[in-house]
Structures are given as structure tokens and as C-alpha cells.
Write a protein that holds these residues in place. Structure first.
Motif, PDB file in Angstrom:
ATOM      1  N   GLN A  41      13.303  -4.801   6.973  1.00 27.45           N
ATOM      2  CA  GLN A  41      12.474  -5.971   6.659  1.00 27.45           C
ATOM      3  C   GLN A  41      11.151  -5.915   7.406  1.00 27.45           C
ATOM      4  OE1 GLN A  41      14.702  -9.569   7.328  1.00 27.45           O
ATOM      5  NE2 GLN A  41      16.022  -9.232   5.543  1.00 27.45           N
ATOM      6  N   ILE A  42      11.204  -5.536   8.665  1.00 24.50           N
ATOM      7  CA  ILE A  42       9.971  -5.416   9.451  1.00 24.50           C
ATOM      8  C   ILE A  42       9.083  -4.334   8.847  1.00 24.50           C
ATOM      9  CG2 ILE A  42       8.997  -4.800  11.701  1.00 24.50           C
ATOM     10  CD1 ILE A  42      11.586  -6.053  12.929  1.00 24.50           C
ATOM     11  N   ALA A  43       9.682  -3.215   8.480  1.00 21.48           N
ATOM     12  CA  ALA A  43       8.918  -2.127   7.877  1.00 21.48           C
ATOM     13  C   ALA A  43       8.269  -2.574   6.576  1.00 21.48           C
ATOM     14  CB  ALA A  43       9.819  -0.915   7.639  1.00 21.48           C
ATOM     15  N   ASP A  44       9.002  -3.284   5.742  1.00 19.24           N
ATOM     16  CA  ASP A  44       8.446  -3.744   4.464  1.00 19.24           C
ATOM     17  C   ASP A  44       7.251  -4.671   4.671  1.00 19.24           C
ATOM     18  OD1 ASP A  44      10.240  -2.264   2.967  1.00 19.24           O
ATOM     19  OD2 ASP A  44      11.599  -3.945   2.595  1.00 19.24           O
ATOM     20  N   ILE A  45       7.319  -5.530   5.685  1.00 15.57           N
ATOM     21  CA  ILE A  45       6.196  -6.425   5.992  1.00 15.57           C
ATOM     22  C   ILE A  45       4.982  -5.613   6.440  1.00 15.57           C
ATOM     23  CG2 ILE A  45       5.370  -8.203   7.594  1.00 15.57           C
ATOM     24  CD1 ILE A  45       8.345  -9.232   7.608  1.00 15.57           C
ATOM     25  N   LEU A  46       5.219  -4.619   7.308  1.00 14.41           N
ATOM     26  CA  LEU A  46       4.117  -3.782   7.777  1.00 14.41           C
ATOM     27  C   LEU A  46       3.497  -2.979   6.638  1.00 14.41           C
ATOM     28  CD1 LEU A  46       5.536  -2.486  11.171  1.00 14.41           C
ATOM     29  CD2 LEU A  46       3.629  -4.054  10.826  1.00 14.41           C
ATOM     30  N   TYR A  47       4.345  -2.425   5.770  1.00  6.65           N
ATOM     31  CA  TYR A  47       3.833  -1.650   4.631  1.00  6.65           C
ATOM     32  C   TYR A  47       2.948  -2.520   3.752  1.00  6.65           C
ATOM     33  CZ  TYR A  47       7.791   1.481   5.749  1.00  6.65           C
ATOM     34  OH  TYR A  47       8.703   2.291   6.358  1.00  6.65           O
ATOM     35  N   ALA A  48       3.414  -3.721   3.460  1.00  2.00           N
ATOM     36  CA  ALA A  48       2.656  -4.629   2.592  1.00  2.00           C
ATOM     37  C   ALA A  48       1.302  -4.965   3.218  1.00  2.00           C
ATOM     38  CB  ALA A  48       3.464  -5.899   2.320  1.00  2.00           C
ATOM     39  N   ALA A  49       1.299  -5.292   4.501  1.00  8.75           N
ATOM     40  CA  ALA A  49       0.050  -5.639   5.177  1.00  8.75           C
ATOM     41  C   ALA A  49      -0.901  -4.440   5.213  1.00  8.75           C
ATOM     42  CB  ALA A  49       0.337  -6.133   6.595  1.00  8.75           C
ATOM     43  N   ALA A  50      -0.384  -3.263   5.511  1.00  4.86           N
ATOM     44  CA  ALA A  50      -1.225  -2.060   5.555  1.00  4.86           C
ATOM     45  C   ALA A  50      -1.809  -1.754   4.185  1.00  4.86           C
ATOM     46  CB  ALA A  50      -0.414  -0.877   6.075  1.00  4.86           C
ATOM     47  N   ARG A  51      -0.996  -1.901   3.137  1.00  4.68           N
ATOM     48  CA  ARG A  51      -1.490  -1.628   1.783  1.00  4.68           C
ATOM     49  C   ARG A  51      -2.581  -2.616   1.378  1.00  4.68           C
ATOM     50  NH1 ARG A  51       4.329  -0.541   0.555  1.00  4.68           N
ATOM     51  NH2 ARG A  51       4.467   1.720   0.565  1.00  4.68           N
ATOM     52  N   LEU A  52      -2.394  -3.877   1.710  1.00  3.13           N
ATOM     53  CA  LEU A  52      -3.415  -4.879   1.381  1.00  3.13           C
ATOM     54  C   LEU A  52      -4.717  -4.596   2.124  1.00  3.13           C
ATOM     55  CD1 LEU A  52      -1.364  -8.198   1.340  1.00  3.13           C
ATOM     56  CD2 LEU A  52      -2.531  -7.129  -0.595  1.00  3.13           C
ATOM     57  N   PHE A  53      -4.617  -4.297   3.402  1.00  3.27           N
ATOM     58  CA  PHE A  53      -5.811  -4.018   4.196  1.00  3.27           C
ATOM     59  C   PHE A  53      -6.525  -2.778   3.672  1.00  3.27           C
ATOM     60  CE2 PHE A  53      -8.029  -2.136   7.852  1.00  3.27           C
ATOM     61  CZ  PHE A  53      -8.882  -3.179   8.157  1.00  3.27           C
ATOM     62  N   SER A  54      -5.762  -1.724   3.415  1.00  2.00           N
ATOM     63  CA  SER A  54      -6.344  -0.483   2.916  1.00  2.00           C
ATOM     64  C   SER A  54      -6.991  -0.680   1.550  1.00  2.00           C
ATOM     65  CB  SER A  54      -5.266   0.599   2.838  1.00  2.00           C
ATOM     66  OG  SER A  54      -5.806   1.797   2.377  1.00  2.00           O
ATOM     67  N   ALA A  55      -6.321  -1.417   0.673  1.00  3.37           N
ATOM     68  CA  ALA A  55      -6.865  -1.665  -0.666  1.00  3.37           C
ATOM     69  C   ALA A  55      -8.166  -2.455  -0.583  1.00  3.37           C
ATOM     70  CB  ALA A  55      -5.842  -2.416  -1.519  1.00  3.37           C
ATOM     71  N   LYS A  56      -8.207  -3.427   0.306  1.00  4.58           N
ATOM     72  CA  LYS A  56      -9.431  -4.217   0.457  1.00  4.58           C
ATOM     73  C   LYS A  56     -10.552  -3.349   1.006  1.00  4.58           C
ATOM     74  CE  LYS A  56     -11.571  -8.348   2.059  1.00  4.58           C
ATOM     75  NZ  LYS A  56     -11.392  -9.766   2.156  1.00  4.58           N
ATOM     76  N   ARG A  57     -10.235  -2.570   2.016  1.00  4.39           N
ATOM     77  CA  ARG A  57     -11.256  -1.714   2.626  1.00  4.39           C
ATOM     78  C   ARG A  57     -11.772  -0.682   1.619  1.00  4.39           C
ATOM     79  NH1 ARG A  57     -11.627   0.796   8.596  1.00  4.39           N
ATOM     80  NH2 ARG A  57     -13.340   2.175   8.137  1.00  4.39           N
ATOM     81  N   ASP A  58     -10.891  -0.130   0.810  1.00  4.93           N
ATOM     82  CA  ASP A  58     -11.312   0.816  -0.228  1.00  4.93           C
ATOM     83  C   ASP A  58     -12.254   0.152  -1.222  1.00  4.93           C
ATOM     84  OD1 ASP A  58      -9.837   2.874   0.857  1.00  4.93           O
ATOM     85  OD2 ASP A  58      -8.222   2.763  -0.622  1.00  4.93           O
ATOM     86  N   ARG A  59     -12.030  -1.120  -1.479  1.00  4.72           N
ATOM     87  CA  ARG A  59     -12.801  -1.851  -2.502  1.00  4.72           C
ATOM     88  C   ARG A  59     -14.149  -2.342  -1.981  1.00  4.72           C
ATOM     89  NH1 ARG A  59     -12.806  -2.489  -7.966  1.00  4.72           N
ATOM     90  NH2 ARG A  59     -11.885  -4.438  -8.608  1.00  4.72           N
ATOM     91  N   VAL A  60     -14.182  -2.805  -0.712  1.00  8.41           N
ATOM     92  CA  VAL A  60     -15.408  -3.425  -0.193  1.00  8.41           C
ATOM     93  C   VAL A  60     -16.066  -2.631   0.937  1.00  8.41           C
ATOM     94  CG1 VAL A  60     -14.669  -5.742  -0.845  1.00  8.41           C
ATOM     95  CG2 VAL A  60     -14.212  -4.922   1.466  1.00  8.41           C
ATOM     96  N   GLY A  61     -15.471  -1.522   1.336  1.00  8.25           N
ATOM     97  CA  GLY A  61     -16.030  -0.733   2.429  1.00  8.25           C
ATOM     98  C   GLY A  61     -15.479  -1.190   3.770  1.00  8.25           C
TER      99      GLY A  61
END
Length: 103
Positions: A41-61
Motif C-alpha cells: 500500500q505504501i509503495a502504491d501511494i509512492l508510485y502514484a505520487a511519483a507518476r503524477l509529479f513526473s507527468a506534470k514536470r514532463d508537461r510543464v517543464g
């Protein structure tokens, strides 16, 4: 429902889930029940947060990490970073090279 409406609804739902997760996490840590939370469960939360952050950074720099000064203490930060580096098999030398590359 159009794609815009779906996206808006999904973002609103995500906002509610994040707020609830924050409340639950606060309760679990205050009650010192962190050891009872399954690793997956902890891993799934971390994965989700990392993916959201990475996706945002890829989109907006490059963006500043939106962490309040009081959100994580130094120990929590180092424990998390160390676990992430170990999981990705990245040593500190490799990270230093990657860190400079991102600028």
C-alpha cells in the motif's frame, strides 16, 4: 460526458482522495500504526505520487517541488530518497550526474 467534463470530474475526485489520504495518514502516524500498513500500500501511494509529479514536470517543464517547509522533516526526506534510490538501483554518484543533467 465529454473528455473535458471527465477530466474535471477525475481531478475533483483525485483532490478528494488526496485530502482523505492525508487525514488517514495523519491518524495512522499519530496512533503509531505505520508498521501495520502493508508495504504494497505504501509503495502504491509512492508510485502514484511519483507518476503524477513526473507527468506534470514532463508537461510543464521544471517545477519546484511543492512541499511545505513543515511537511517532511530531514529524516523522513532522507529515508524516502534512500529507499527510492535503492529501489531504482541508483547510487549517489549516478544521481549527481542525473541531477545536473536535469538543469
Amino acid at each position: 460526458m465529454t473528455e473535458t467534463n471527465t477530466t474535471t470530474a477525475e481531478l475533483a475526485e483525485l483532490e478528494g482522495l488526496v485530502a482523505r489520504l492525508g487525514e488517514l495518514t495523519h491518524h495512522v502516524t499519530e496512533q503509531e500504526l505505520g508498521a501495520e500498513v502493508p508495504d504494497e500500500q505504501i509503495a502504491d501511494i509512492l508510485y502514484a505520487a511519483a507518476r503524477l509529479f513526473s507527468a506534470k514536470r514532463d508537461r510543464v517543464g521544471k517545477i519546484a517541488w511543492p512541499i511545505r517547509e513543515d511537511a517532511l522533516n530531514a529524516t523522513e526526506t532522507v529515508v524516502l530518497v534512500t529507499a527510492l534510490l535503492d529501489a531504482a538501483d541508483v547510487n549517489l554518484f549516478d544521481m549527481a550526474i542525473w541531477y545536473r543533467r536535469a538543469e
